[in-house]
Design a protein around this motif. Structure first.
Motif, PDB file in Angstrom:
ATOM      1  N   THR A 163     -22.802   0.039 -17.276  1.00 55.64           N
ATOM      2  CA  THR A 163     -21.480  -0.319 -17.783  1.00 55.64           C
ATOM      3  C   THR A 163     -21.479  -1.769 -18.240  1.00 55.64           C
ATOM      4  O   THR A 163     -22.387  -2.544 -17.921  1.00 55.64           O
ATOM      5  N   GLU A 164     -20.442  -2.149 -18.967  1.00 53.86           N
ATOM      6  CA  GLU A 164     -20.325  -3.537 -19.412  1.00 53.86           C
ATOM      7  C   GLU A 164     -20.199  -4.476 -18.222  1.00 53.86           C
ATOM      8  O   GLU A 164     -20.657  -5.623 -18.273  1.00 53.86           O
ATOM      9  N   HIS A 165     -19.592  -4.018 -17.137  1.00 52.20           N
ATOM     10  CA  HIS A 165     -19.468  -4.864 -15.952  1.00 52.20           C
ATOM     11  C   HIS A 165     -20.845  -5.234 -15.389  1.00 52.20           C
ATOM     12  O   HIS A 165     -21.098  -6.387 -15.027  1.00 52.20           O
ATOM     13  N   SER A 166     -21.745  -4.259 -15.319  1.00 49.78           N
ATOM     14  CA  SER A 166     -23.074  -4.571 -14.786  1.00 49.78           C
ATOM     15  C   SER A 166     -23.881  -5.389 -15.789  1.00 49.78           C
ATOM     16  O   SER A 166     -24.695  -6.232 -15.394  1.00 49.78           O
ATOM     17  N   GLY A 251     -21.250  -6.143 -10.897  1.00 52.65           N
ATOM     18  CA  GLY A 251     -20.127  -6.196 -11.825  1.00 52.65           C
ATOM     19  C   GLY A 251     -18.856  -5.815 -11.100  1.00 52.65           C
ATOM     20  O   GLY A 251     -18.844  -4.879 -10.293  1.00 52.65           O
ATOM     21  N   ASN A 252     -17.799  -6.539 -11.374  1.00 56.72           N
ATOM     22  CA  ASN A 252     -16.529  -6.318 -10.678  1.00 56.72           C
ATOM     23  C   ASN A 252     -15.609  -5.472 -11.539  1.00 56.72           C
ATOM     24  O   ASN A 252     -14.784  -5.976 -12.289  1.00 56.72           O
ATOM     25  N   ALA A 253     -15.776  -4.159 -11.450  1.00 61.27           N
ATOM     26  CA  ALA A 253     -14.913  -3.234 -12.172  1.00 61.27           C
ATOM     27  C   ALA A 253     -13.592  -3.088 -11.434  1.00 61.27           C
ATOM     28  O   ALA A 253     -13.550  -3.037 -10.213  1.00 61.27           O
ATOM     29  N   GLN A 254     -12.510  -3.003 -12.158  1.00 67.00           N
ATOM     30  CA  GLN A 254     -11.206  -2.827 -11.528  1.00 67.00           C
ATOM     31  C   GLN A 254     -11.057  -1.445 -10.919  1.00 67.00           C
ATOM     32  O   GLN A 254     -10.318  -1.235  -9.993  1.00 67.00           O
ATOM     33  N   GLY A 264     -18.746   0.338  -9.104  1.00 67.59           N
ATOM     34  CA  GLY A 264     -17.357   0.263  -8.654  1.00 67.59           C
ATOM     35  C   GLY A 264     -17.186   0.851  -7.269  1.00 67.59           C
ATOM     36  O   GLY A 264     -16.489   0.302  -6.428  1.00 67.59           O
ATOM     37  N   PRO A 282     -16.775 -10.589 -13.108  1.00 63.80           N
ATOM     38  CA  PRO A 282     -15.864  -9.798 -13.954  1.00 63.80           C
ATOM     39  C   PRO A 282     -16.524  -9.465 -15.279  1.00 63.80           C
ATOM     40  O   PRO A 282     -17.326 -10.240 -15.809  1.00 63.80           O
ATOM     41  N   GLY A 283     -16.188  -8.289 -15.802  1.00 62.25           N
ATOM     42  CA  GLY A 283     -16.777  -7.866 -17.060  1.00 62.25           C
ATOM     43  C   GLY A 283     -16.079  -8.472 -18.248  1.00 62.25           C
ATOM     44  O   GLY A 283     -14.993  -8.995 -18.145  1.00 62.25           O
TER      45      GLY A 283
END
Length: 283
Positions: A163-166, A251-254, A264, A282-283
């Motif tokens: 994901t973009e967060h990672s 990554g800090n996904a909401q 997440g 944060p992403g």
């Protein structure tokens, strides 16, 4: 309001409340500044005076005395932990709401560092202060347990899950790594009954290498980046891989993303069970 010693602008902001976890957070923040360069701002929040008691009761200390006491305690801790280090340090004492104060101090920081002890005070990032700070600040947040990061190898372990967060977590780790550090990008092929974090299938490993290359395309990468593809339960594999390392970076996904290895859903277990620092980007 705040009181502070004079000094250069801080890049790493660390919340200190006198607990063992917050002392470890201060130590780790100083270590990051030594490894990567930059300054440290150590922040504490003075206790709020209780309401006046009735006749015959003990009088509360005035706010200025509470602030002075907090400043003296913070200065003493910083003096002990900064001994022999090269990074410049300044201190600041805030009054009022800890979350608002920390979020304001971290507005232009490269990293906010807090202790991870599961309590509700400034150092208790699993409690309300840490959760709220994580939602309000734009910079990465590091959560350090008591004795976390002490004597760790110079490796930043990054959880990769497509994901973009990672991808943001990997790019941050590459930029954060000091000259003597390396980055380990770990992709986990989910397996319901893990067998000690064995090697992933060749196709999965190839995909992991492509994902890392894509995430770093056009990004200066002075640090060595190793790609590791393993199978098992993501949180267990990442926690095991991060033992005795500088930090586990996620990554800090909401909210959780879908997929085989979901950071997440891994973030909670990693924060609860990590023996070393965990950085949420944060992403």
């Amino acid at each position: 309001m705040s009181t502070e010693t004079e000094g250069s602008g801080a890049e790493v902001v660390v919340g200190v409340d006198g607990t063992p976890a917050s002392r470890s957070a201060l130590r780790w923040a100083l270590d990051r500044a030594d490894r990567r360069g930059g300054a440290v701002l150590a922040v504490t929040v003075a206790d709020t005076p209780p309401p006046p008691v009735g006749a015959g009761g003990a009088a509360a200390l005035p706010p200025q005395d509470l602030t002075a006491a907090a400043a003296a305690e913070l200065e003493g801790m910083v003096t002990e932990e900064a001994a022999g280090r090269s990074a410049p340090v300044r201190t600041r004492v805030l009054t009022g709401d800890p979350v608002t104060g920390l979020a304001e101090q971290a507005r232009s920081a490269r990293l906010l560092v807090l202790g991870n002890r599961g309590g509700e005070r400034l150092g208790g990032v699993v409690g309300s202060v840490g959760r709220s700070c994580g939602r309000q600040v734009d910079c990465p947040t590091a959560r350090v347990p008591a004795d976390g990061g002490r004597g760790a190898e110079p490796v930043l372990v990054v959880g990769m899950e497509g994901t973009e967060h990672s991808r943001a977590a990997l790019r941050w780790a590459v930029g954060e790594a000091g000259p003597a550090e390396r980055v380990e990008a770990v992709a986990v092929q989910y397996e319901p009954f893990p067998h000690g974090g064995g090697q992933a299938d060749p196709d999965f490993e190839e995909d992991a290498h492509r994902a890392v290359a894509g995430a770093l395309e056009g990004v200066p990468a002075p640090a060595t980046v190793d790609v590791v593809a393993l199978r098992g339960a993501p949180s267990e594999v990442l926690l095991a891989r991060a033992v005795d390392r500088q930090a586990l970076v996620l990554g800090n996904a909401q909210r959780p993303a879908l997929g085989d290895a979901v950071v997440g859903s891994v973030m909670g277990p990693c924060l609860r069970h990590a023996v070393g620092p965990v950085v949420l980007v944060p992403g």
